[in-house]
Scaffold this motif. Structure first.
Motif, PDB file in Angstrom:
ATOM      1  N   GLY A  95       0.824  -1.199   0.000  1.00 19.34           N
ATOM      2  CA  GLY A  95       0.000   0.000   0.000  1.00 19.34           C
ATOM      3  C   GLY A  95       0.856   1.246   0.000  1.00 19.34           C
ATOM      4  N   TYR A  96       1.768   1.350   0.961  1.00 19.82           N
ATOM      5  CA  TYR A  96       2.726   2.450   0.992  1.00 19.82           C
ATOM      6  C   TYR A  96       3.858   2.106   1.938  1.00 19.82           C
ATOM      7  N   VAL A  97       4.825   3.036   2.027  1.00 14.50           N
ATOM      8  CA  VAL A  97       6.047   2.802   2.793  1.00 14.50           C
ATOM      9  C   VAL A  97       6.135   3.820   3.920  1.00 14.50           C
ATOM     10  N   GLN A  98       6.364   3.351   5.136  1.00 18.92           N
ATOM     11  CA  GLN A  98       6.620   4.228   6.278  1.00 18.92           C
ATOM     12  C   GLN A  98       8.124   4.407   6.437  1.00 18.92           C
ATOM     13  N   VAL A  99       8.564   5.668   6.398  1.00 26.69           N
ATOM     14  CA  VAL A  99       9.978   5.973   6.595  1.00 26.69           C
ATOM     15  C   VAL A  99      10.174   6.619   7.962  1.00 26.69           C
ATOM     16  N   LYS A 100      11.374   6.499   8.494  1.00 27.94           N
ATOM     17  CA  LYS A 100      11.745   7.087   9.788  1.00 27.94           C
ATOM     18  C   LYS A 100      13.241   6.946   9.926  1.00 27.94           C
ATOM     19  N   ASP A 101      13.787   7.408  11.037  1.00 26.28           N
ATOM     20  CA  ASP A 101      15.203   7.196  11.298  1.00 26.28           C
ATOM     21  C   ASP A 101      15.429   7.083  12.799  1.00 26.28           C
ATOM     22  N   ILE A 102      16.445   6.291  13.162  1.00 24.36           N
ATOM     23  CA  ILE A 102      16.785   6.030  14.558  1.00 24.36           C
ATOM     24  C   ILE A 102      18.300   5.929  14.687  1.00 24.36           C
TER      25      ILE A 102
END
Length: 265
Positions: free
Chosen positions: A190-197
């Motif tokens: 459906g879609y892509v969740q992006v983030k950073d850690i």
């Protein structure tokens, strides 16, 4: 690709403010966290639903997803889970959202049992989702962290109104590289969740590009494959109150994603 962000980054923010924030920062849509502590959840009435839909429509911002907390694979009877799915689907329809987010939540069950439970429930809810024009999306998360995990369930469901959200943090934490995640999820994506850690041991949210997650690799892969869906920034401020304020990061985050897209073109 279109850009969105999750209201997990602005907990409790009134919906008119969210719509203005998205428009001012140059985003195309939002993922609305649907929880009783938020302004939007299944308990709100028809008038409030219509008001929220109009606010986002007037701002030119799409409500991408109603991000619910139903756990499709959790142990116990089916009916409470199915009731929760129906409530979220109705809410998404009333808001004009195209998706509902669900978690796996398989707990300590065996993978086979959790897969079968989640698939049975998602398949049961799929016809209603189709009737409403809303797609149920299983997020790579908790008991089904990798693309391979989610794909097992979705292969059993086999319905176009049930798909996946690729949360790049969870597939990475599960030891799966993007080149493996994408083929597993592509038929359902459906879609892509992006983030950073900062690291696997410190998942406090960071501005995009300042951590260790393979965002460049993900965007390059999606671009190379011709995928033109949504990237949604999920900044988990609700769970990490010490993290930097999200509104000040939105414009730089958009610029970072646009640079990645340009470089990948």
């Amino acid at each position: 690709m279109k850009l969105a962000f999750s209201t997990l980054g602005v907990p409790g923010m009134p919906m008119p403010d969210v719509a203005r924030l998205a428009a001012g920062a140059g985003y195309h849509g939002v993922e609305l966290r649907a929880h009783p502590e938020e302004p939007v959840h299944p308990g709100i009435g028809a008038d409030e639903r219509a008001r929220v839909a109009a606010e986002f429509r007037d701002a030119g911002i799409e409500i991408l997803t109603v991000a619910g907390y139903v756990r499709a694979a959790e142990a116990g009877p089916d009916e409470p889970v199915l009731a929760g799915l129906r409530e979220l689907l109705e809410l998404a329809h009333d808001l004009g959202a195209r998706h509902v987010r669900v978690f796996p939540g398989g707990g300590e069950q065996s993978p086979e049992e959790a897969d079968a439970t989640a698939a049975r429930r998602l398949a049961a809810a799929a016809p209603r989702a189709a009737d409403l024009g809303v797609r149920l999306l299983l997020e790579t998360h908790d008991s089904h962290r990798t693309g391979a995990d989610a794909a097992r369930v979705l292969g059993l469901v086999g319905h176009g109104s049930v798909g996946a959200i690729w949360d790049v943090m969870h597939t990475w934490l599960g030891g799966e590289d993007p080149a493996t995640s994408y083929p597993a999820l592509f038929p359902h994506l459906g879609y892509v969740q992006v983030k950073d850690i900062a690291s696997a041991d410190d998942t406090t949210p960071l501005p995009l590009g300042e951590g260790v997650l393979p965002l460049t690799e993900c965007v390059e892969l999606l671009s190379r494959e011709g995928w033109d869906g949504w990237l949604c920034w999920e900044y988990e401020k609700r769970w990490y109150p010490q993290a930097r304020e999200f509104p000040e990061l939105l414009a730089p985050g958009r610029e970072h994603l646009l640079r990645l897209l340009t470089d990948a073109a």
